[in-house]
Motif scaffolding. Sequence first.
Motif, PDB file in Angstrom:
ATOM      1  N   CYS A  85       6.304   5.845   8.516  1.00 39.51           N
ATOM      2  CA  CYS A  85       6.369   4.937   7.588  1.00 39.51           C
ATOM      3  C   CYS A  85       7.916   5.390   6.859  1.00 39.51           C
ATOM      4  CB  CYS A  85       5.464   4.464   6.660  1.00 39.51           C
ATOM      5  SG  CYS A  85       4.927   6.007   5.546  1.00 39.51           S
ATOM      6  N   PRO A  86       8.316   4.480   5.756  1.00 46.54           N
ATOM      7  CA  PRO A  86       9.233   5.082   4.769  1.00 46.54           C
ATOM      8  C   PRO A  86       8.915   6.090   3.928  1.00 46.54           C
ATOM      9  CG  PRO A  86       9.296   2.839   4.744  1.00 46.54           C
ATOM     10  CD  PRO A  86       8.212   3.089   5.640  1.00 46.54           C
ATOM     11  N   HIS A 140       1.031  -1.303   0.167  1.00 44.36           N
ATOM     12  CA  HIS A 140       0.025   0.075   0.211  1.00 44.36           C
ATOM     13  C   HIS A 140       1.062   1.189  -0.180  1.00 44.36           C
ATOM     14  CE1 HIS A 140      -2.744   2.727   2.266  1.00 44.36           C
ATOM     15  NE2 HIS A 140      -3.091   3.011   0.944  1.00 44.36           N
ATOM     16  N   ILE A 141       0.764   1.962  -1.254  1.00 47.34           N
ATOM     17  CA  ILE A 141       1.571   3.115  -1.078  1.00 47.34           C
ATOM     18  C   ILE A 141       0.685   4.588  -1.325  1.00 47.34           C
ATOM     19  CG2 ILE A 141       3.323   4.333  -2.847  1.00 47.34           C
ATOM     20  CD1 ILE A 141       3.890   1.685  -4.061  1.00 47.34           C
ATOM     21  N   SER A 188      -3.625   5.199   8.172  1.00 46.60           N
ATOM     22  CA  SER A 188      -3.891   4.327   7.211  1.00 46.60           C
ATOM     23  C   SER A 188      -2.867   3.257   7.017  1.00 46.60           C
ATOM     24  CB  SER A 188      -3.960   5.140   5.570  1.00 46.60           C
ATOM     25  OG  SER A 188      -2.855   5.623   5.601  1.00 46.60           O
ATOM     26  N   ARG A 189      -1.665   3.370   7.865  1.00 44.97           N
ATOM     27  CA  ARG A 189      -0.590   2.704   7.914  1.00 44.97           C
ATOM     28  C   ARG A 189       0.048   2.163   6.552  1.00 44.97           C
ATOM     29  NH1 ARG A 189       1.435   2.504  12.375  1.00 44.97           N
ATOM     30  NH2 ARG A 189       2.167   0.280  12.519  1.00 44.97           N
ATOM     31  N   PRO A 190       0.227   2.722   5.657  1.00 43.50           N
ATOM     32  CA  PRO A 190       0.860   2.353   4.384  1.00 43.50           C
ATOM     33  C   PRO A 190       2.390   1.724   4.485  1.00 43.50           C
ATOM     34  CG  PRO A 190       1.043   4.762   4.286  1.00 43.50           C
ATOM     35  CD  PRO A 190       0.406   4.470   5.462  1.00 43.50           C
ATOM     36  N   LYS A 195      -1.179  17.233   8.043  1.00 38.23           N
ATOM     37  CA  LYS A 195      -2.026  16.579   7.687  1.00 38.23           C
ATOM     38  C   LYS A 195      -2.200  15.127   6.791  1.00 38.23           C
ATOM     39  CE  LYS A 195      -5.822  18.589   9.023  1.00 38.23           C
ATOM     40  NZ  LYS A 195      -6.851  18.201   9.964  1.00 38.23           N
ATOM     41  N   ILE A 196      -0.878  15.193   6.022  1.00 42.42           N
ATOM     42  CA  ILE A 196      -0.388  14.081   5.379  1.00 42.42           C
ATOM     43  C   ILE A 196       0.129  13.037   6.571  1.00 42.42           C
ATOM     44  CG2 ILE A 196       1.506  13.148   3.995  1.00 42.42           C
ATOM     45  CD1 ILE A 196       1.390  15.895   2.477  1.00 42.42           C
ATOM     46  N   CYS A 197       0.856  13.519   7.372  1.00 43.09           N
ATOM     47  CA  CYS A 197       1.460  12.355   8.415  1.00 43.09           C
ATOM     48  C   CYS A 197       0.138  11.952   9.247  1.00 43.09           C
ATOM     49  CB  CYS A 197       2.343  13.250   9.289  1.00 43.09           C
ATOM     50  SG  CYS A 197       3.904  13.668   8.322  1.00 43.09           S
TER      51      CYS A 197
END
Length: 165
Positions: free
Chosen positions: A133-134, A10-11, A100-102, A92-94
């Motif tokens: 996440c990365p 999931h990206i 969502s834990r991509p 907001k992105i973070c």
Amino acid sequence: MSAAVPEGSHIVLAMDESNHAVRALKFILTNLVHTAEDTITTLVVIQSDADREATVSRTKTLVSAIYDSFPNACKFSIKTVVASSANQTGPKICEFVETSRPDMLVLGSAGKSHLEGMMVGSVSNYAISHANCPVLVARLTTADESRLERRGKKVPTKTEPFWLS
């Protein structure tokens, strides 16, 4: 060059309508998506709920035009979140990534210098420092696009006409 992303990954692509975000999507489709089990979520941060419908429509059109020109099939979704101000885009992105834990967050680099990024803020720098996440910051140039095209990955730009069925 292929990043190590597991099959069925999931990206999340933080996307605006800039050429940098378009190039980041091209990078994902060329290098990170390998199976129909892979999922790309395009995340669009908007300033007002009133912008939601028009923004989602434009983003779907843009993503479809690019996606349809690549042979790799994968799952797609588009999500929007509302930020109260422009300087809240990174947080907001973070927040979205945390829930969502991509497997990976991808952003397009706007090409700001280090000084510009420090003065006006950098969404990429914020995400690198705070995402759980990365994070891959795709800074692709027109030369990189040419290299993709030579590989047979002709992709329309957002200014080229296209038709959706």
